[in-house]
Design a protein around this motif. Sequence first.
Motif, PDB file in Angstrom:
ATOM      1  N   ILE A   1       8.918  26.813 -25.544  1.00 12.77           N
ATOM      2  CA  ILE A   1       7.834  25.419 -24.594  1.00 12.77           C
ATOM      3  C   ILE A   1       6.859  25.276 -26.160  1.00 12.77           C
ATOM      4  O   ILE A   1       6.510  24.242 -26.951  1.00 12.77           O
ATOM      5  CB  ILE A   1       7.357  25.687 -23.799  1.00 12.77           C
ATOM      6  CG1 ILE A   1       8.773  25.424 -23.704  1.00 12.77           C
ATOM      7  CG2 ILE A   1       6.181  24.641 -23.196  1.00 12.77           C
ATOM      8  CD1 ILE A   1       8.587  25.952 -21.567  1.00 12.77           C
TER       9      ILE A   1
ATOM     10  N   ASN B   1       5.839  19.148 -27.770  1.00 12.35           N
ATOM     11  CA  ASN B   1       4.887  19.096 -26.502  1.00 12.35           C
ATOM     12  C   ASN B   1       3.485  18.977 -27.615  1.00 12.35           C
ATOM     13  O   ASN B   1       2.659  19.469 -26.274  1.00 12.35           O
ATOM     14  CB  ASN B   1       4.609  20.521 -26.337  1.00 12.35           C
ATOM     15  CG  ASN B   1       4.219  21.444 -25.251  1.00 12.35           C
ATOM     16  OD1 ASN B   1       3.929  20.551 -24.395  1.00 12.35           O
ATOM     17  ND2 ASN B   1       3.409  22.795 -24.867  1.00 12.35           N
TER      18      ASN B   1
ATOM     19  N   VAL C   1       9.859  22.096 -17.602  1.00 16.54           N
ATOM     20  CA  VAL C   1       8.033  22.178 -17.490  1.00 16.54           C
ATOM     21  C   VAL C   1       7.638  20.355 -18.354  1.00 16.54           C
ATOM     22  O   VAL C   1       6.729  20.006 -17.420  1.00 16.54           O
ATOM     23  CB  VAL C   1       7.470  23.105 -19.222  1.00 16.54           C
ATOM     24  CG1 VAL C   1       6.337  22.815 -19.604  1.00 16.54           C
ATOM     25  CG2 VAL C   1       8.390  24.492 -18.678  1.00 16.54           C
TER      26      VAL C   1
ATOM     27  N   GLN D   1       4.885  18.104 -16.618  1.00 23.17           N
ATOM     28  CA  GLN D   1       4.166  17.136 -16.824  1.00 23.17           C
ATOM     29  C   GLN D   1       3.655  16.160 -16.513  1.00 23.17           C
ATOM     30  O   GLN D   1       2.925  14.796 -16.592  1.00 23.17           O
ATOM     31  CB  GLN D   1       4.089  17.638 -18.574  1.00 23.17           C
ATOM     32  CG  GLN D   1       3.467  18.302 -19.731  1.00 23.17           C
ATOM     33  CD  GLN D   1       3.981  17.973 -21.012  1.00 23.17           C
ATOM     34  OE1 GLN D   1       5.294  18.451 -21.199  1.00 23.17           O
ATOM     35  NE2 GLN D   1       3.055  18.139 -21.717  1.00 23.17           N
TER      36      GLN D   1
ATOM     37  N   VAL E   1       1.056  25.261 -15.918  1.00 23.22           N
ATOM     38  CA  VAL E   1       1.688  25.537 -15.571  1.00 23.22           C
ATOM     39  C   VAL E   1       2.577  26.842 -15.362  1.00 23.22           C
ATOM     40  O   VAL E   1       2.839  27.683 -16.834  1.00 23.22           O
ATOM     41  CB  VAL E   1       3.250  24.211 -16.556  1.00 23.22           C
ATOM     42  CG1 VAL E   1       4.199  24.850 -15.702  1.00 23.22           C
ATOM     43  CG2 VAL E   1       2.261  22.989 -15.313  1.00 23.22           C
TER      44      VAL E   1
ATOM     45  N   VAL F   1       5.347  29.400 -15.768  1.00 26.80           N
ATOM     46  CA  VAL F   1       6.858  29.794 -16.252  1.00 26.80           C
ATOM     47  C   VAL F   1       7.681  31.318 -16.318  1.00 26.80           C
ATOM     48  O   VAL F   1       6.726  32.272 -16.319  1.00 26.80           O
ATOM     49  CB  VAL F   1       7.497  29.154 -17.585  1.00 26.80           C
ATOM     50  CG1 VAL F   1       9.030  29.681 -17.769  1.00 26.80           C
ATOM     51  CG2 VAL F   1       7.210  28.442 -17.719  1.00 26.80           C
TER      52      VAL F   1
ATOM     53  N   VAL G   1      10.009  27.433 -12.536  1.00 28.13           N
ATOM     54  CA  VAL G   1       8.469  26.296 -13.020  1.00 28.13           C
ATOM     55  C   VAL G   1       7.706  25.257 -12.054  1.00 28.13           C
ATOM     56  O   VAL G   1       7.850  24.833 -11.069  1.00 28.13           O
ATOM     57  CB  VAL G   1       8.797  25.328 -13.897  1.00 28.13           C
ATOM     58  CG1 VAL G   1       7.622  24.492 -14.738  1.00 28.13           C
ATOM     59  CG2 VAL G   1       9.528  25.789 -14.841  1.00 28.13           C
TER      60      VAL G   1
ATOM     61  N   GLU H   1       3.335  24.507 -10.162  1.00 27.08           N
ATOM     62  CA  GLU H   1       2.314  23.915 -10.988  1.00 27.08           C
ATOM     63  C   GLU H   1       1.410  24.131  -9.502  1.00 27.08           C
ATOM     64  O   GLU H   1       1.709  23.358  -8.806  1.00 27.08           O
ATOM     65  CB  GLU H   1       2.231  23.311 -11.305  1.00 27.08           C
ATOM     66  CG  GLU H   1       2.438  21.783 -11.359  1.00 27.08           C
ATOM     67  CD  GLU H   1       3.161  20.523 -12.057  1.00 27.08           C
ATOM     68  OE1 GLU H   1       1.934  20.784 -13.319  1.00 27.08           O
ATOM     69  OE2 GLU H   1       3.653  19.416 -12.521  1.00 27.08           O
TER      70      GLU H   1
END
Length: 349
Positions: free
Chosen positions: A17, A23, A124, A128, A312, A314, A329, A331
């Motif tokens: 990632i 990203n 992921v 975001q 975040v 993982v 995942v 957050e």
Amino acid sequence: MPTIFDYVTAPALAAYIANNPSNNIPYLGAALFPPRKKLGLDLSWIKGARGVPVSLQPSAFDAKATLRDRIGFAKIETEMPFFRESMRLGEKDRQELLRLQDNSNDQYVMPLITQIFDDRAQLVEGAQVVPERMIMQLLSSGHIRITSNETRQDYDYNYGFAGSHKETLTGSARWSDSSSTPIQDIQRWKKIINGDTGASLTRAICTEKTWGYLMQHPSIRLDMNPIGGQNVIMTDELLHAYLFNKLKIRVSVYNKIYGLQDGSTHQFFPDDFFTLIPDGNLGSTWYGTTPEEADLMAGATVAEVSIVNTGVAVTTIKEPHPVNVETIVSEIVLPSFETMDTVFIAKVA
């Protein structure tokens, strides 16, 4: 021969990632509200204007996680929103890997591995989306709304945005009307913020549709060319230059979209809004400590945890029966908005 557990691990996913070119292209909100991290995340750390704590409407606590739209699983842990979603690499995928490995050629195996990693990278990417949606809600309404019909949760983070720093244009004053006065409106809004706070509004955010009102507006064309205003062949570059020379503002035309699980797509920033902001960062995107990070990252479990994009988590968990690797995942995230008093939100159509 590598096992199913050797391919999909949290560190390997995190590295994949981090090295993904997509990203490195941040959302607009992420640039305006840079990410920050702290242990836990309670409301005393989430500030609105002048450092005043944000108010949270009452609701149920410790709601059971359930599937919601593309921003993930929804759960409320104490005061803060918690988002989590997972994918599983199962025995069928493992059999496909075994079949390809019989070829003893990485060119057959790696495309499948890449597909597996890409699928998990999408989780992921979904993570975001969450803070970007929150930030654009703040910049177009002054509050954040988190709802889930399935759990009947309804959280309204009221940041206390000043009513005098909002305006809804009506009737012929709307920018979609040719008799409206958008330049004078922007001048007036800049004066309001400057008079109240001393700040200068130098930037603005709108969508392509709202930008179109200015592109087509006869008063702007006439100001550009008093003799033959309607003959002006307007371009984005011309309008950007005109607004900077006339008003000293730079406009970000933000049309980025996200998708929901029902297949629908939505704009982060809504049409018909024009938000004026000052230079510099507007606040911070605060990431808290997820349960996976707090309780599983120390090791001594079948789970591996890596942190990407500041906060975040993982997590990969090995399951021996059936033979699976679950990727989770999660957050805990909410933006602060310390410069809120120096922002003006206008609904222009």
